[in-house]
Structure formats: C-alpha cells, structure tokens
Design a protein around this motif. Structure first.
Motif, PDB file in Angstrom:
ATOM      1  N   GLY A 190       0.829  -1.201   0.000  1.00  0.00           N
ATOM      2  CA  GLY A 190       0.000   0.000   0.000  1.00  0.00           C
ATOM      3  C   GLY A 190       0.865   1.254   0.000  1.00  0.00           C
ATOM      4  N   ALA A 191       1.893   1.251   0.878  1.00  0.00           N
ATOM      5  CA  ALA A 191       2.756   2.444   1.001  1.00  0.00           C
ATOM      6  C   ALA A 191       3.408   2.774  -0.341  1.00  0.00           C
ATOM      7  CB  ALA A 191       3.814   2.208   2.079  1.00  0.00           C
ATOM      8  N   GLU A 192       3.812   1.723  -1.068  1.00  0.00           N
ATOM      9  CA  GLU A 192       4.439   1.954  -2.389  1.00  0.00           C
ATOM     10  C   GLU A 192       3.513   2.717  -3.331  1.00  0.00           C
ATOM     11  OE1 GLU A 192       5.361  -1.865  -4.059  1.00  0.00           O
ATOM     12  OE2 GLU A 192       6.815  -2.278  -2.468  1.00  0.00           O
ATOM     13  N   GLN A 193       2.201   2.502  -3.154  1.00  0.00           N
ATOM     14  CA  GLN A 193       1.230   3.108  -4.081  1.00  0.00           C
ATOM     15  C   GLN A 193       0.459   4.273  -3.464  1.00  0.00           C
ATOM     16  OE1 GLN A 193      -1.420   0.236  -5.885  1.00  0.00           O
ATOM     17  NE2 GLN A 193       0.139  -1.345  -5.891  1.00  0.00           N
ATOM     18  N   GLY A 194       0.877   4.708  -2.260  1.00  0.00           N
ATOM     19  CA  GLY A 194       0.169   5.809  -1.590  1.00  0.00           C
ATOM     20  C   GLY A 194      -1.235   5.412  -1.171  1.00  0.00           C
ATOM     21  N   ARG A 195      -1.423   4.116  -0.876  1.00  0.00           N
ATOM     22  CA  ARG A 195      -2.730   3.643  -0.424  1.00  0.00           C
ATOM     23  C   ARG A 195      -2.597   3.038   0.971  1.00  0.00           C
ATOM     24  NH1 ARG A 195      -4.592  -0.244  -5.201  1.00  0.00           N
ATOM     25  NH2 ARG A 195      -6.433  -0.447  -3.886  1.00  0.00           N
TER      26      ARG A 195
END
Ligand code: FAD
Length: 458
Positions: free
Chosen positions: A431-436
């Motif tokens: 999620g963090a990688e995709q800003g989610r």
C-alpha cells in the motif's frame, strides 16, 4: 500450592464476535486460554471482508482486536476450517468449551423467477469480491451496462450502491481490489437504482450511511417526492419514532428537493416496490417490479402488500441484498428457519431445548445478521457469562489432547498470528508503495506463501 489449570476454550471464527468472546474470557476472574480457529489465513471476519473499503475508520476496530490477540494465553489458528479439517465432536473432546462465532456466510434468496440468471448476484459475493476475499476473486461482474439494480434497503444495500457510484479519486486511497476499482471506474453505469420493499419510514439505514449518499463526488442522489408520501400508519409511527427513522426521513426529503448537479451517475432510491421477476434471454435484461401499499397488521408492524401496478425496469446487473444467512455445521443443532445455531442466549440447545454442555455461540450465527460491530460485544459478553457460570457449576467436561497435534497428523498448514502479521506487513508495504492504506493479497497461494515465511510457534 499448584497453579490453577486454565480453562481451555476454542472460539471458531475470528470476526468481531470471536474477538469479543476472547476479550470477555480474558477478563474472567480465573485464568483462561483461548484458541481462535479461523478458516481463512486472515483474521477480523467481515471487518476485513465485509465493511466497505471507503470506510477505513470502521475497519480500524481491528486495532482493538490486535490488543486482544497480544494477551497471554491467546493463540490464532488460521487456515483451519471446522467441519473440513476438524469435526465438531473432535473439538469438544479437545477443549473444555467451544464457542461458535462463524458468522453468516451465505445470502437469503428472493424466491422469484430469474433469480439465477447470469448477471443476477447476491450482494454477499459482490462485497467479498471488492474486499479481496480469496474465495471470490474468480468472479466477473459485468458492469458495462447502463443501469444496475440493488434490491434491498439496509446498510449493505447502501454500501453496494455507493461502491458502484465511487469515482477513481474516491476509490484510489482505499484497499478495494485493483480488479474491482478497474471494473467500477471503467463501468458504463449511468444509473444505480435501489429498491425498497417498504416505505421511507421503514428503511433500515443508519442515518450517517444515508447522508453520505448525498455527498458523492460522481453521483447525484435522486428520490421521487411522490414516493415519500406517507400512509397514515407510517406517519403515526414516524411521529412516535426513535430519532433514526425521523432523521432518515428528513434526509430523504432533502434528497427529493435537490436539483441535479449533472454528475456522471445517478443513484436513485425507490420505495414501496418489490421485484417479482428478473427477466432476460440468457442473462439479466430487466427487473419486473410491483408497487406495494403499506398496511398496519394490527400487531404494530407495517407490511408491504403488492398492488396490480407493475413496471419493467431495464438493467444489466442485479445485486440482491436482502440479508445474510448462516450455514449449518455438521453435528451442531441448527434452526433452518432463522439460519442460526439453535441456542438460548448463547447456550447451544438441541431440538428439544436441552442444553449441549460446553457448546456455545455468539455473533451473527447466534442471533442472525443484525446490528453493528459493537452489538457483537454485548452479545459475546452474554455468552461468556453463561459459559463461566457453567464452569463454576461444574458442567464443563475437561478437554484432553492438543489441536496442534491433530492438525499436524492431518498435514494442515496452520497460519498462526505471526503468519497473519507477515501478511499484514506485506499488504501495508504494498500500500505504502502506491500511496494507499493497504493493497491486499487476494489469492490463497499468495496469502499462504507470505505466512509461510514465519517459523511455526507450535
Ligand atoms: C457488507 C457488510 C458491511 C458491514 N458494514 C458495517 C459497518 O460499516 N459498521 C458496522 O458496525 N457493522 C457493519 N457490518 C456488520 C458487521 O460486519 C457484523 O456485525 C460482524 O462482522 C458480525 O460478526 P461475526 O463475528 O458474527 O461474523 P463474521 O464477521 O462474519 O466472522 C465470522 C468468521 O468466521 C469464519 N468462519 C466461517 N466458517 C468457519 C469455519 N467452519 N471454521 C472456521 N472459521 C469459520 C469466517 O471466515 C469469518 O472470519 C457489515 C456487514 C456486512 C455484511
């Protein structure tokens, strides 16, 4: 002095009812060991796989469950299904007491012609699909048509209708699966219609969920003022009513008075209409609905009675949201009419009403699919109180043997709590990688492979 032998309890199902049961047991005056057994590799039940992904604050109740899981004497046995890997009779032999809290996995049926046409789906499946349940990812929901019909007038119907209406920007930060985001954003839907059997005064929405429909970025909410005209019985009920129905009625009045903002989609709420048939040649093409009138039945309830007035509403997909329903477990008495385990306040009883010592239930499989997450707390506490009373009265047989030995003999791969924590970390990192907030692992293979990186505890 020797230490008291802890009471050993198996709790089946790791949703809110299972965790609130564990918590109530942990608060007991005597020492208790709790093993939660869950068929999925992941805990939290419908909090993870039912609650709508655009409601992260509600999903955050899992933080409280994490604290329960960290208490001494707690163990999580994920990827273990009771009825498949272990039988009811085996479980009762292993533990002093068993609490079933395995929820309501299936849907109630409408019982109308065309219900099983391709394109007619239970909301249970749609909800599980967009939330990433690993058993539902092979499903393909065709959202290419112009109109979707959602049958039902409760919070799940509202969730489903709202999810269909969300924009790419609204979905982006959520943990909705990529496949669902793609299908919803790329859909051809211009109108989402919700059908309520009874009137606006009887709708089972919670007021904030209803109000939220008026704040969607990509959909205008529409209510026909004529459908808000109250019959005398509903008007009288509303006069006396709790704040909920009145607040809902005011919100609906506000929606009915609105002008269209020209948003790309319309979310239409209809009342006093029931589907009588789902029509189509090989797949869903329309729903035939009948207009109802409301009649007070003398006992205080208001019933919908069909008229002769029928209407055909073209659509390409139908999502039936008329309630969840529990499934029986072999060896455990079941009330087929209500779709719940036979019980008295949480003590499981047989057909003749005799108690089955040491067997209890909590949550949706005890009382049916009603109430909010917090309702399960009181419900579980009631069950645990009776369990502890039975323990004090010497009713419980002492269990013998270890679940882990039985599972090892049967080659069952158990996902223990650290295995779930590995899944959780992986999803948060993705999620963090995709800003989610989170990107869920949605296949059994991925979930089990991730959990396997952790050394077994038992
Ligand atoms: C679509 C939807 C949206 C909702 N949204 C909200 C909301 O916004 N706010 C709110 O307060 N409430 C909401 N609810 C209600 C809330 O989710 C329920 O009250 C609650 O989850 C019921 O808890 P439970 O523990 O009885 O069942 P569940 O949460 O269903 O948990 C049951 C668990 O048992 C497991 N299980 C099943 N069979 C077996 C087996 N044989 N062996 C082992 N494990 C098994 C399942 O995998 C599951 O994890 C929603 C419900 C739905 C369906």
């Amino acid at each position: 002095m020797t230490a008291e032998r802890p009471l050993r309890v198996a709790v089946v199902g790791s949703g809110p009812a299972g965790f609130y049961t564990a918590s109530a047991l942990q608060a007991a005056e005597r020492s208790v060991e709790v093993d939660i057994i869950e068929r999925l590799p992941t805990p939290w039940g419908l909090v993870r796989l039912g609650v709508a992904p655009d409601h992260p604050n509600i999903k955050a109740v899992s933080r409280a469950f994490e604290k329960i899981a960290r208490q001494p004497g707690f163990r999580f046995f994920g990827n273990v299904e009771i009825g498949r890997d272990v039988e009811h009779a085996e479980l009762t032999r292993l533990y002093d007491a068993v609490v079933y809290s395995f929820g309501a996995e299936t849907d109630r049926r409408l019982g109308i012609p065309g219900e099983d046409l391709p394109g007619s789906w239970p909301a249970t499946a749609f909800v599980a699909w967009y939330n990433g349940h690993p058993d539902y990812q092979h499903l393909e929901f065709d959202l290419s048509g112009e109109r979707a019909i959602v049958v039902g007038n409760g919070n799940v119907a509202v969730d489903v209708a709202r999810m269909l209406a969300l924009t790419a920007e609204e979905l982006a930060p959520t943990d909705t699966t990529d496949a669902a985001i793609e299908a919803i954003v790329g859909s051809g839907l211009a109108e989402i219609v919700m059908l309520g059997r009874r009137g606006p005064a009887q709708a089972a929405f919670t007021p904030p969920e209803l109000q939220e429909l008026g704040e969607l970025a990509g959909a205008d909410v529409v209510v026909d003022p004529l459908e808000l005209e109250l019959d005398p019985a509903s008007a009288a009920a509303l006069e006396e009513d709790r704040a909920t129905a009145r607040r809902n009625f005011e919100t609906l009045g506000d929606f009915a008075a609105r002008q269209s903002d020209g948003k790309p989609r319309t979310l239409r709420l209809r009342f006093c209409v029931s589907p009588v048939a789902i029509l189509g040649d090989g797949r869903v093409e329309a729903v035939e609905i009948v207009r109802n009138v409301l009649v007070a039945d003398g006992g205080g309830a208001i019933r919908a009675v069909p008229t002769e007035e029928h209407e055909i509403v073209p659509c390409s997909i139908v999502l039936r949201s008329v309630g969840y329903r529990g499934l029986p477990l072999a060896g455990v008495p079941f009330d087929e009419t209500r779709g719940v385990i036979r019980n008295e306040d949480g003590r499981v009883v047989d057909e003749g009403g005799r108690r089955i010592d040491g067997v209890y239930c909590a949550g949706w499989i005890k009382r049916g699919p009603t109430g909010v997450i917090g309702t399960n707390k009181k419900d579980a506490a009631e069950t645990v109180e009776l369990l502890l009373e039975d323990d004090r009265a010497g009713v419980l047989d002492t269990g013998s043997g270890r679940l882990e030995d039985l599972l090892a003999e049967r080659d069952v791969t158990v996902v223990e709590y650290p295995g779930w924590e590995a899944i959780d970390s992986c999803e948060l990192a993705r999620g963090a990688e995709q800003g989610r907030a989170r990107v869920k692992l949605t296949s059994w293979d991925e979930l089990l492979a991730c959990a396997r990186q952790v050394e077994p505890l038992v």
